[in-house]
Design a protein around this motif. Structure first.
Motif, PDB file in Angstrom:
ATOM      1  N   GLU A  40    -107.286   4.412 -13.647  1.00 43.74           N
ATOM      2  CA  GLU A  40    -107.263   5.817 -13.246  1.00 43.74           C
ATOM      3  C   GLU A  40    -108.672   6.331 -12.980  1.00 43.74           C
ATOM      4  OE1 GLU A  40    -105.831  10.190 -14.958  1.00 43.74           O
ATOM      5  OE2 GLU A  40    -105.485   8.372 -16.125  1.00 43.74           O
ATOM      6  N   LEU A  41    -109.618   5.980 -13.861  1.00 47.94           N
ATOM      7  CA  LEU A  41    -111.000   6.413 -13.693  1.00 47.94           C
ATOM      8  C   LEU A  41    -111.585   5.870 -12.391  1.00 47.94           C
ATOM      9  CD1 LEU A  41    -113.644   7.676 -14.639  1.00 47.94           C
ATOM     10  CD2 LEU A  41    -114.055   5.621 -16.022  1.00 47.94           C
ATOM     11  N   ILE A  42    -111.407   4.598 -12.150  1.00 50.79           N
ATOM     12  CA  ILE A  42    -111.963   3.982 -10.939  1.00 50.79           C
ATOM     13  C   ILE A  42    -111.350   4.601  -9.692  1.00 50.79           C
ATOM     14  CG2 ILE A  42    -112.061   1.823  -9.618  1.00 50.79           C
ATOM     15  CD1 ILE A  42    -112.275   0.399 -12.365  1.00 50.79           C
ATOM     16  N   MET A  43    -110.064   4.857  -9.731  1.00 51.01           N
ATOM     17  CA  MET A  43    -109.396   5.440  -8.562  1.00 51.01           C
ATOM     18  C   MET A  43    -109.923   6.853  -8.282  1.00 51.01           C
ATOM     19  SD  MET A  43    -107.485   4.971  -6.070  1.00 51.01           S
ATOM     20  CE  MET A  43    -106.921   3.348  -6.608  1.00 51.01           C
ATOM     21  N   ILE A  44    -110.159   7.621  -9.336  1.00 46.05           N
ATOM     22  CA  ILE A  44    -110.684   8.988  -9.144  1.00 46.05           C
ATOM     23  C   ILE A  44    -112.081   8.921  -8.534  1.00 46.05           C
ATOM     24  CG2 ILE A  44    -111.371  11.119 -10.291  1.00 46.05           C
ATOM     25  CD1 ILE A  44    -109.242  10.482 -12.438  1.00 46.05           C
ATOM     26  N   ILE A  45    -112.918   8.006  -9.042  1.00 52.48           N
ATOM     27  CA  ILE A  45    -114.274   7.879  -8.502  1.00 52.48           C
ATOM     28  C   ILE A  45    -114.227   7.450  -7.042  1.00 52.48           C
ATOM     29  CG2 ILE A  45    -116.472   6.666  -8.684  1.00 52.48           C
ATOM     30  CD1 ILE A  45    -116.030   6.455 -11.669  1.00 52.48           C
TER      31      ILE A  45
ATOM     32  N   ALA B 113    -113.335  12.770 -13.181  1.00 49.60           N
ATOM     33  CA  ALA B 113    -113.746  11.417 -13.549  1.00 49.60           C
ATOM     34  C   ALA B 113    -114.740  11.456 -14.717  1.00 49.60           C
ATOM     35  CB  ALA B 113    -114.374  10.716 -12.342  1.00 49.60           C
ATOM     36  N   LEU B 114    -115.656  12.425 -14.688  1.00 52.84           N
ATOM     37  CA  LEU B 114    -116.645  12.541 -15.755  1.00 52.84           C
ATOM     38  C   LEU B 114    -115.979  12.814 -17.099  1.00 52.84           C
ATOM     39  CD1 LEU B 114    -119.634  12.652 -16.564  1.00 52.84           C
ATOM     40  CD2 LEU B 114    -119.603  15.100 -16.005  1.00 52.84           C
ATOM     41  N   LYS B 115    -114.987  13.691 -17.097  1.00 52.54           N
ATOM     42  CA  LYS B 115    -114.263  13.991 -18.341  1.00 52.54           C
ATOM     43  C   LYS B 115    -113.581  12.728 -18.869  1.00 52.54           C
ATOM     44  CE  LYS B 115    -112.190  16.808 -21.353  1.00 52.54           C
ATOM     45  NZ  LYS B 115    -111.209  15.914 -21.967  1.00 52.54           N
ATOM     46  N   SER B 116    -112.978  11.970 -17.974  1.00 55.52           N
ATOM     47  CA  SER B 116    -112.308  10.729 -18.370  1.00 55.52           C
ATOM     48  C   SER B 116    -113.312   9.717 -18.919  1.00 55.52           C
ATOM     49  CB  SER B 116    -111.566  10.134 -17.170  1.00 55.52           C
ATOM     50  OG  SER B 116    -110.980   8.888 -17.497  1.00 55.52           O
ATOM     51  N   ALA B 117    -114.473   9.592 -18.253  1.00 57.03           N
ATOM     52  CA  ALA B 117    -115.495   8.646 -18.708  1.00 57.03           C
ATOM     53  C   ALA B 117    -116.048   9.055 -20.065  1.00 57.03           C
ATOM     54  CB  ALA B 117    -116.617   8.571 -17.677  1.00 57.03           C
ATOM     55  N   GLN B 118    -116.220  10.357 -20.276  1.00 55.10           N
ATOM     56  CA  GLN B 118    -116.723  10.834 -21.562  1.00 55.10           C
ATOM     57  C   GLN B 118    -115.696  10.610 -22.667  1.00 55.10           C
ATOM     58  OE1 GLN B 118    -117.631  14.827 -20.291  1.00 55.10           O
ATOM     59  NE2 GLN B 118    -119.817  14.395 -20.002  1.00 55.10           N
TER      60      GLN B 118
ATOM     61  N   GLN C  10    -115.906   7.107 -23.554  1.00 54.47           N
ATOM     62  CA  GLN C  10    -117.281   6.718 -23.881  1.00 54.47           C
ATOM     63  C   GLN C  10    -117.780   5.582 -22.986  1.00 54.47           C
ATOM     64  OE1 GLN C  10    -117.334   5.929 -28.132  1.00 54.47           O
ATOM     65  NE2 GLN C  10    -117.189   8.089 -28.633  1.00 54.47           N
ATOM     66  N   ASN C  11    -117.479   5.712 -21.711  1.00 56.23           N
ATOM     67  CA  ASN C  11    -117.918   4.712 -20.733  1.00 56.23           C
ATOM     68  C   ASN C  11    -119.310   5.119 -20.240  1.00 56.23           C
ATOM     69  OD1 ASN C  11    -118.304   3.037 -18.471  1.00 56.23           O
ATOM     70  ND2 ASN C  11    -116.097   2.916 -18.097  1.00 56.23           N
ATOM     71  N   HIS C  12    -120.319   4.610 -20.904  1.00 57.16           N
ATOM     72  CA  HIS C  12    -121.702   5.038 -20.673  1.00 57.16           C
ATOM     73  C   HIS C  12    -122.138   4.816 -19.224  1.00 57.16           C
ATOM     74  CE1 HIS C  12    -125.900   5.860 -21.766  1.00 57.16           C
ATOM     75  NE2 HIS C  12    -126.221   4.795 -21.046  1.00 57.16           N
ATOM     76  N   GLN C  13    -121.831   3.630 -18.694  1.00 59.67           N
ATOM     77  CA  GLN C  13    -122.259   3.299 -17.333  1.00 59.67           C
ATOM     78  C   GLN C  13    -121.581   4.193 -16.307  1.00 59.67           C
ATOM     79  OE1 GLN C  13    -121.009  -0.681 -17.624  1.00 59.67           O
ATOM     80  NE2 GLN C  13    -122.931  -1.456 -18.476  1.00 59.67           N
ATOM     81  N   ALA C  14    -120.317   4.462 -16.537  1.00 60.09           N
ATOM     82  CA  ALA C  14    -119.586   5.312 -15.604  1.00 60.09           C
ATOM     83  C   ALA C  14    -120.146   6.735 -15.616  1.00 60.09           C
ATOM     84  CB  ALA C  14    -118.103   5.330 -15.962  1.00 60.09           C
TER      85      ALA C  14
END
Length: 543
Positions: free
Chosen positions: A268-273, A295-300, A303-307
């Protein structure tokens, strides 16, 4: 479903174990030739480009790769002020042909082995697709591949090269039922503008990845991504090809356990980005910002630091394009802080690239002191690397980032009406672009146009016309979307001189080309030029 990964070879998986000049010098000494290795490296670069232009594809349709390289070798030694008779140069050439046919002349780039190991663990088909001659089969790296396809063996280029790649693993999109996505192919390369750029239309489900992702395979630092210099300019034409940056590859290399536990969230995160990047490419900036914040909310949350770092960088670019300079400044600073905290070297190209964007933000905000400091840092850092290792021995990213820094600084100086200093920096950027990318590259044409524009502002009309005509010639060769604008600029110079007939002819040509390419900005420029010409005519009927 991912089925095939193809990798470019030169500077993606392999690099020279020693600079070409050193290897040429060592072989030459066996035959009594004493040449300076540094001179040989520079001469090799010049000779290679010369013969590549005069006899393309290593002489595949004419003299063959062996004779092609014999000519390059002879030309290299002569250009390095090392004269020798033809018979000796031929012997050296044959020896070098054999020398560069085995793995000892090359070494694997850091991260290559972990990358290939992880790909193989996924049961993926792996192949090499390269702008190389037929010796690729005998080089060690090919033993890790299921197949190797070279431009030399597939002289028709374009889609055929990648069609052959997909055929090598016995599948083709046409074999799939309608409505079912074809298998995804990842094309991995150092330079998107090199062999791979014509082939993205082969399938809309395929991805091009920059080889900077290799660093992820060896460590968990920030995944560097490169933006073409044209994409980084404010108000530039948007690149029609979507470059999927290395972050998207994260989903390809998770462990099986990770896939089972995180498949839904990561997908889901990759698709949003991806959707956010697409929106940026389409200049739908409001939509892009909304998607990237989701996407930022999902990455946070995960805790996907690189994303998070990657999304901050995208948001910074969106803010910059929207002229929200304070927001852009804060975001770029956050990205810079994060990558440096992750261990990235202060002189890394990615750090310089972010610093260049910051300098441009300062310039747009009117903080000229910080802007000048930023531009000088970027130019000085890149110059330091080039002087330390030699231009022939640094990667293309380093030299082009130096040229881009010169280009952006020149635009800054131009806005301050420091015309002579701006012209000086534009010329340096142009000279590097020509050496690295070639005379007929679209960016080289843009820089010729910029130099001509400065000459026009200085009222050096003859010089302006000369540069603009060269820009037009280069743009024609590369099918540049800016060709119409160059004609309009040339028409404007003639208009300034009162040469209305020439001005009208060029502006009409520019209008025709702009309409043909549906370039709205170009149409407006040409229309404005023709309106001004008609105004002058009405005031001076005799003209």
């Amino acid at each position: 479903m991912l089925r095939l990964v193809t990798l470019d070879v030169t500077n993606t998986l392999l690099k020279f174990s020693r600079p070409p000049g050193e290897q040429y010098a060592a072989i030459g000494q066996l035959y009594g030739l004493n040449a300076n290795p540094k001179k040989l490296s520079e001469a090799f670069r010049i000779s290679f480009k010369k013969h590549e232009k005069e006899v393309p594809f290593y002489g595949a349709s004419s003299i063959g790769w062996q004779n092609w390289w014999l000519n390059v070798v002879a030309d290299t030694f002569r250009k390095a002020d090392c004269p020798a008779d033809d018979d000796t140069l031929k012997k050296v050439g044959y020896h070098l042909n054999k020398h560069f046919s085995h793995g000892g002349a090359y070494e694997l780039i850091d991260g290559s082995i972990p990358l290939l190991t992880r790909l193989q663990s996924k049961s993926l088909k792996i192949g090499a697709v390269s702008n190389f001659d037929e010796r690729l089969d005998s080089i060690l790296i090919q033993k890790m591949m299921k197949f190797a396809v070279t431009l030399y063996e597939n002289i028709s280029k374009t889609r055929k090269l990648f069609s052959k790649a997909s055929e090598s693993i016995s599948f083709n999109a046409k074999r799939y039922n309608p409505g079912i996505n074809p298998p995804r192919i990842v094309y991995w390369t150092k330079s998107v503008n090199n062999v791979y750029s014509p082939f993205m239309p082969f399938s809309t489900s395929n991805i091009i990845l920059r080889s900077s992702f290799l660093m992820f395979c060896g460590n968990q630092n920030y995944l560097k991504h490169r933006l073409d210099s044209r994409e980084q300019k404010a108000n530039s034409n948007k690149n029609k090809m979507l470059y999927f940056y290395p972050f998207f590859a994260l989903a390809l290399f998770q462990s099986k356990k990770d896939e089972e536990e995180e498949k839904s969230l990561e997908s889901e995160l990759i698709m949003i980005i991806k959707r956010g990047v697409l929106a940026i490419q389409r200049a739908e900036l409001n939509k892009a910002e909304q998607l990237l914040h989701v996407a930022l909310k999902s990455a946070q949350d995960t805790q996907n630091h690189q994303a998070i770092t990657y999304i901050y960088d995208l948001l910074a670019n969106v803010a910059y394009q929207r002229e929200e300079y304070v927001k852009a400044e804060n975001l770029f600073k956050e990205v810079l802080k994060r990558v440096l905290a992750d261990g990235m070297a202060p002189d890394d190209n990615a750090v310089v690239e972010i610093s260049l964007k910051l300098a441009s933000v300062y310039a747009s905000n009117g903080d000229y002191e910080k802007a000048v400091q930023g531009f000088h840092f970027c130019i000085g850092t890149q110059e330091g690397k080039i002087k330390k290792y030699g231009e022939a021995n640094v990667d293309e990213d380093t030299t082009l980032l130096w040229a881009m820094s010169m280009d952006w600084y020149a635009r800054f100086l131009l806005n301050l009406q420091k015309y002579e200093l701006a012209k000086k920096h534009f010329i340096k950027a142009y000279e590097m672009s020509e050496r690295v990318q070639g005379l007929n590259h679209p960016q080289t044409a843009v820089l010729l146009n910029d130099i001509g524009s400065v000459c026009s502002l200085q009222k050096n009309y003859a010089e302006a016309i000369s540069y603009l005509e060269r820009a037009i010639d280069a743009a024609k060769q590369s099918d540049s979307p800016d060709l119409g604008s160059f004609y309009v600029n040339l028409g404007a110079v003639y208009l300034q001189q009162g040469m209305l007939q020439e001005a009208e002819l060029n502006c009409k040509t520019g209008l025709f080309l702009a309409k043909k390419s549906k370039n709205v900005e170009g149409i407006e420029e040409a229309t404005a030029c023709l309106t001004e010409i008609n105004s002058v005519k009405s005031e001076n009927p005799k003209k």
